[in-house]
Design a protein around this motif. Structure first.
Motif, PDB file in Angstrom:
ATOM      1  N   TRP A 222       2.525  -1.369   3.091  1.00 22.43           N
ATOM      2  CA  TRP A 222       3.449  -0.420   2.460  1.00 22.43           C
ATOM      3  C   TRP A 222       2.862   0.276   1.226  1.00 22.43           C
ATOM      4  CZ3 TRP A 222       7.429   0.447   5.580  1.00 22.43           C
ATOM      5  CH2 TRP A 222       7.911  -0.595   6.377  1.00 22.43           C
ATOM      6  N   GLY A 238       8.842   1.220  -2.563  1.00 22.80           N
ATOM      7  CA  GLY A 238       8.122   1.370  -1.294  1.00 22.80           C
ATOM      8  C   GLY A 238       7.847   0.109  -0.496  1.00 22.80           C
ATOM      9  N   ALA A 262      11.390   5.774   3.431  1.00 26.34           N
ATOM     10  CA  ALA A 262      10.625   6.794   2.714  1.00 26.34           C
ATOM     11  C   ALA A 262      11.543   7.663   1.860  1.00 26.34           C
ATOM     12  CB  ALA A 262       9.842   7.644   3.698  1.00 26.34           C
ATOM     13  N   ARG A 265      12.466   5.898  -1.296  1.00 24.05           N
ATOM     14  CA  ARG A 265      11.323   5.533  -2.128  1.00 24.05           C
ATOM     15  C   ARG A 265      11.131   6.474  -3.302  1.00 24.05           C
ATOM     16  NH1 ARG A 265       4.936   5.969  -0.882  1.00 24.05           N
ATOM     17  NH2 ARG A 265       5.493   7.953   0.042  1.00 24.05           N
ATOM     18  N   ARG A 267       8.363   7.869  -5.893  1.00 20.50           N
ATOM     19  CA  ARG A 267       6.908   8.022  -5.856  1.00 20.50           C
ATOM     20  C   ARG A 267       6.248   7.433  -7.100  1.00 20.50           C
ATOM     21  NH1 ARG A 267       3.634  10.742  -2.011  1.00 20.50           N
ATOM     22  NH2 ARG A 267       4.984  11.690  -0.452  1.00 20.50           N
ATOM     23  N   TYR A 416       2.452   6.635   3.936  1.00 17.09           N
ATOM     24  CA  TYR A 416       3.424   5.563   3.698  1.00 17.09           C
ATOM     25  C   TYR A 416       3.620   4.862   5.035  1.00 17.09           C
ATOM     26  CZ  TYR A 416       7.761   3.173   2.467  1.00 17.09           C
ATOM     27  OH  TYR A 416       8.719   2.213   2.220  1.00 17.09           O
ATOM     28  N   SER A 422      -4.209   2.599   3.633  1.00 16.24           N
ATOM     29  CA  SER A 422      -4.078   3.874   4.334  1.00 16.24           C
ATOM     30  C   SER A 422      -5.378   4.637   4.206  1.00 16.24           C
ATOM     31  CB  SER A 422      -2.951   4.710   3.713  1.00 16.24           C
ATOM     32  OG  SER A 422      -3.093   6.081   4.052  1.00 16.24           O
ATOM     33  N   ILE A 495       5.084   9.750   6.125  1.00 17.43           N
ATOM     34  CA  ILE A 495       5.231   8.470   6.818  1.00 17.43           C
ATOM     35  C   ILE A 495       4.291   8.375   8.005  1.00 17.43           C
ATOM     36  CG2 ILE A 495       7.578   7.947   6.159  1.00 17.43           C
ATOM     37  CD1 ILE A 495       8.571   9.223   8.679  1.00 17.43           C
TER      38      ILE A 495
END
Lengths: 501, 380
Positions: A222, A238, A262, A265, A267, A416, A422, A495
């Motif tokens: 996440w 998140g 999302a 969430r 930021r 996300y 990621s 996402i």
């Protein structure tokens, strides 16, 4: 051609290793005489009388008189203390696994004799990853501390503390015991509440000079890349697991539609690009009036466990929210790895405690001293209508700064997603439209062909020299551009749905 | 008569056969002596008198490294030893190569001789020991450090000869003042205390349920704390002993401490919000106790917790005869109450305020409750 290779490699290694401006020197501090050989520092602060306080994994707390250069044992037997604040010369507040604890020397013999629960109104599954990080106290007397989630590297114990919640149990990092993955607030009236949600490994709270609360988080599930959050009440940042404890949230957090998560969430105000900026950020420390540390007052320092590095963060309010840039600052040898806790000494120098706990990191205590002379650094990076404004600590060579080739800008974002980390997505180079150097030659305004909100914009400035011929010490800077000065489009959510097999 | 003759003959045969298959101690040592003193053999360096050579070759005569462990000399002979070594307090700098010239049998003779020459009084070493060691030992040349790690000196002795490097738990061998750790303990919530009392009785107190969990004395204090302190904090502490007192809770059945040390459960056996069987019963109070902290008095923790409007403290020390523990409670404000102990055949229990019934119940009046003691002593 081959002839040049070693030289290029040398240059490459230098930039990889990182450098600190020569105006700062790093000094090793002799370790405390722990009964156990391990010198990992998990808590570090100063008493009003100027003594250094350190907490070790062995559960010991030592005090160091910086004048006589002697250590004394203040307390022992604590369970993984991971942060300390000093209320007086004889009274500490410590986060240890089971509690926020007030530790006092009541009889004045220099050793703690009273250990009072400030609060234990949160759960423990017994999972090793459920760390209890860094207490801080705001001006109203509220305490905040940060609860780590449990790790898939292990399960839960046979007897757990607090109501076991099976909804928070699935997932890579879990929250089956109350409020794991939350920042907790404990009020002067004695109430303990989950203050914010969605944290994974929030190893390090800290205030800026205005009293805004910040916390870091470590890359993982996440969390596409490590982050700095502006902590606000009831916000969700998140990491899904802790939603199990959010009033009004139904269902199993990790089975919730990711689009819904999302949208909930908030930021990060700064994303630390993984691999290049920070992989395991730690404590947040404002460069305060107490600091004697160069022309960066009001900015934040953030420790990094993985590399020998302390990152500098500069924030600005854009469209009602904080966002900004991060840049390596104290970087590379002789600074050690594992920079975990930081505090300003009475003389304004920076003390750093290093740790590892089986992860990448180091051991020991170091001090960073500024010699009072101006380093050549980027003092600030701010958003403009069509690009960014860079302020340098010294006048720069106009000709070099005006060369567009020296400003290789890129932008990208991190997805996300539930999966670990990621990749960089939508990574493209950005064309420079125009460069304006101010009359005093300390400010450079870069106009970009495109500013893309909700993307990280980074640049590794090349060849730049001060007018006295110094090289720019740290030339790699990354700005987390969430919002534009005006007309910010809605968050595209970024996402990535998990492919389940 | 015939029978006696038969026995005599068989006995003679028996002793004769012994003679054939097993040599006497003296014979073994003698064979070893010959091999030791052979040309180019041990004697070349360690000398005929076994005293070695100053600064280079350590002595074998009276060497502390031979004491109480044949394993060390076997290991050195088979794999060699590099690096300076301190023998009987003096340093020697030469390395010893592995002894490739001798087969297992010959090496056994030599080491048996060394073990028993020049006033040494150690074991006879068998061929079987050498064969086994040759199979099992790592291939690398030993250093004094790796050798000691594998075959450490007896603790008492290593303290004397200066090779002793204590682990933290070693410093706790004999407890002279109380030692307290908060750490993960088996059979308690994750918010546990492990406390060692002078006189070497130990207990686990659980802050998650504000109660004493168990008490033990044999087998030493908790282990594995080094692992706990150096790592990510995962290990649950271990101890060797069997508790002589263990408070009962119906939520735990007959799980062993090993089972209760598990950290990889999908869900717990129970969580503390479900805890039952709190040992202090006060009429009208249904809520669970709440841990408030502890204060150190001469190093002994005095735990305090609230139960309803009452504040309760518990201090645990050794009883005056040093045969068991004395739990000293205070309750404020005082109140009529019942204390429930867990009866056990392993310990006897009594109180300074009234009699503990066979079912472990102690009933106290309001005035008695303000301060009372319970003494628990293990039965031999």
């Amino acid at each position: 051609m081959k002839f040049f290779l070693p030289f290029q490699f040398f240059l490459f290694s230098l930039t990889m290793l990182g450098v600190t401006a020569p105006q700062y020197s790093v000094i090793n501090v002799p370790p405390p005489p722990t009964k156990y050989k391990n010198i990992q520092i998990d808590g570090l602060t100063f008493l009003p009388n100027g003594k250094l306080v350190v907490c070790l994994p062995s559960g010991e707390i030592f005090l160091r008189d910086l004048k006589s250069e002697t250590w004394e044992l203040f307390a022992e037997g604590l369970h993984n203390p991971l942060g300390v604040i000093a209320l007086s010369n004889t009274e500490l507040i410590v986060t240890q696994r089971p509690e926020l604890t007030r530790i006092q020397d009541l009889n004045g013999d220099g050793k703690a004799d009273d250990f009072e629960v400030v609060t234990d109104q949160f759960g423990m599954s017994g999972n090793y990853h459920e760390f209890n990080f860094t207490p801080v106290r705001d001006r109203m007397g509220n305490y905040f501390f940060a609860l780590g989630t449990g790790s898939k590297g292990d399960g839960v114990r046979t007897i757990t503390r607090g109501v076991f919640n099976p909804k928070g149990r699935p997932g890579r990092m879990h929250s089956s015991a109350p409020y794991r993955g939350c920042i907790m607030m404990h009020t002067p009236k004695g109430k303990t509440i989950p203050y914010s949600f969605g944290h994974r490994t929030p190893n390090g709270l800290g205030f800026d000079l205005e009293g805004n609360l910040f916390v870091t988080d470590n890359q993982g599930d996440w969390v596409g890349s490590s982050k700095l959050f502006h902590v606000q009440k009831d916000h969700f940042y998140g990491h899904a697991a802790s939603l199990a404890w959010k009033t009004g949230f139904d269902g199993i957090p990790i089975k919730t539609d990711i689009e819904m998560l999302a949208k909930m969430r908030s930021r990060a105000c700064v994303v630390f690009p993984h691999g290049t900026m920070a992989n395991s950020p730690t404590e947040v420390l404002a460069i305060s009036e107490k600091a004697n540390f160069g022309p960066f007052a009001g900015q934040l320092l953030v420790g990094e466990m993985n590399k020998p590095r302390i990152v500098r963060v500069m924030l600005e309010e854009v469209d009602g929210e904080l966002q900004g840039a991060c840049i390596p600052f104290i970087d590379g040898h002789p600074l050690g790895r594992g920079c975990n806790r930081m505090a300003w000494a009475p003389d304004g120098s920076l003390f750093i405690g290093q740790t590892k706990h089986t992860w990448a990191g180091g051991e020991g205590i170091q001090q960073v001293v500024w010699n009072g002379k101006t380093p050549f650094e980027i003092q600030n990076m701010e958003l403009t209508q069509h690009g960014f404004k860079f302020t340098f600590t010294k006048p720069i060579k106009r000709k070099i700064a005006e060369d567009r080739a020296n400003w290789p800008f890129k932008r990208y974002f991190f997805e996300y997603r539930e999966a670990y980390g990621s990749p960089r997505s939508d990574e493209v180079n950005i064309e420079i439209r125009n460069i304006v150097v101010s009359q005093n030659e300390k400010v450079v305004e870069i106009e970009l062909a495109e500013l893309k909100p909700w993307h990280i914009h980074e640049v590794k400035i090349e060849n730049l020299k001060s007018q006295t011929g110094e090289e720019l010490t740290n030339n790699y800077i990354a700005y987390t551009l969430n919002r534009l000065l005006e007309e910010t489009p809605p968050d595209p959510l970024h996402i990535k749905k998990q492919e389940k097999n | 008569m015939y029978l006696y003759t038969k026995i005599l003959i068989f006995s003679l045969l028996f002793f004769l056969s012994l003679k054939v298959y097993s040599e006497s101690r003296d014979e073994i040592i003698e064979k070893g002596r010959e091999l030791y003193n052979g040309a180019g053999s041990c004697v070349a360096c360690h000398m005929q008198d076994g005293k070695g050579q100053k600064g280079t070759i350590p002595p074998l005569a009276g060497s502390d490294w031979l004491k109480e462990s044949s394993a060390r000399s076997i290991a050195i002979s088979l794999r060699g030893l590099a690096g300076p070594i301190k023998v009987n307090g003096k340093k020697y700098y030469s390395a010893m190569p592995p002894q490739l010239l001798f087969n297992d049998e010959k090496l056994a003779y030599i080491l048996s001789y060394v073990n028993n020459a020049w006033g040494n009084k150690e074991n006879i070493i068998t061929k079987k020991q050498i064969t086994q060691a040759r199979k099992e030992l790592p291939q690398d040349v030993f250093t004094p450090q790796t050798l000691l790690k594998r075959f450490p000196f007896d603790k008492k002795y290593s303290k004397k000869n200066g090779t002793f490097t204590p682990t933290y738990d070693d410093t706790l061998g004999e407890i002279s003042s109380p030692v307290l750790y908060r750490t993960f303990m088996p059979g308690a919530s994750p918010a546990a205390f492990a406390v060692a009392l002078p006189g070497n009785h130990y207990y686990c107190w659980d802050a998650g349920e504000s109660r004493l969990r168990y008490v033990w004395t044999k087998g030493g204090f908790i282990k594995a704390n080094q692992a706990h302190w150096s790592s990510n904090g995962k290990p649950v502490a271990e101890f060797n002993g069997t508790p002589y007192y263990r408070a009962q809770t119906t939520l735990l059945k007959n799980e062993t401490f090993e089972e209760l040390s598990k950290t990889n459960m999908q869900k717990p056996i129970y969580d503390t919000s479900q805890a039952v069987d709190f040992p202090i019963l006060i009429e009208g109070i249904k809520e669970a106790p709440s841990f408030l902290g502890y204060r150190l008095m001469d190093g002994f923790p005095i735990f305090r917790y609230s139960l309803g409007k009452h504040t309760i403290t518990e201090l645990i020390r050794m009883n005056s005869e040093k045969t068991g523990i004395k739990r000293i409670f205070t309750i404020s404000p005082p109140t009529k109450m019942t204390f429930k102990l867990t009866p056990t055949e392993k310990a006897s229990m009594h109180s300074d305020c009234g009699k503990i019934k066979p079912d472990g119940t102690l009933s106290l009046s309001s005035s008695e409750s303000s301060k009372f003691s319970i003494i628990i002593t293990p039965k031999e």
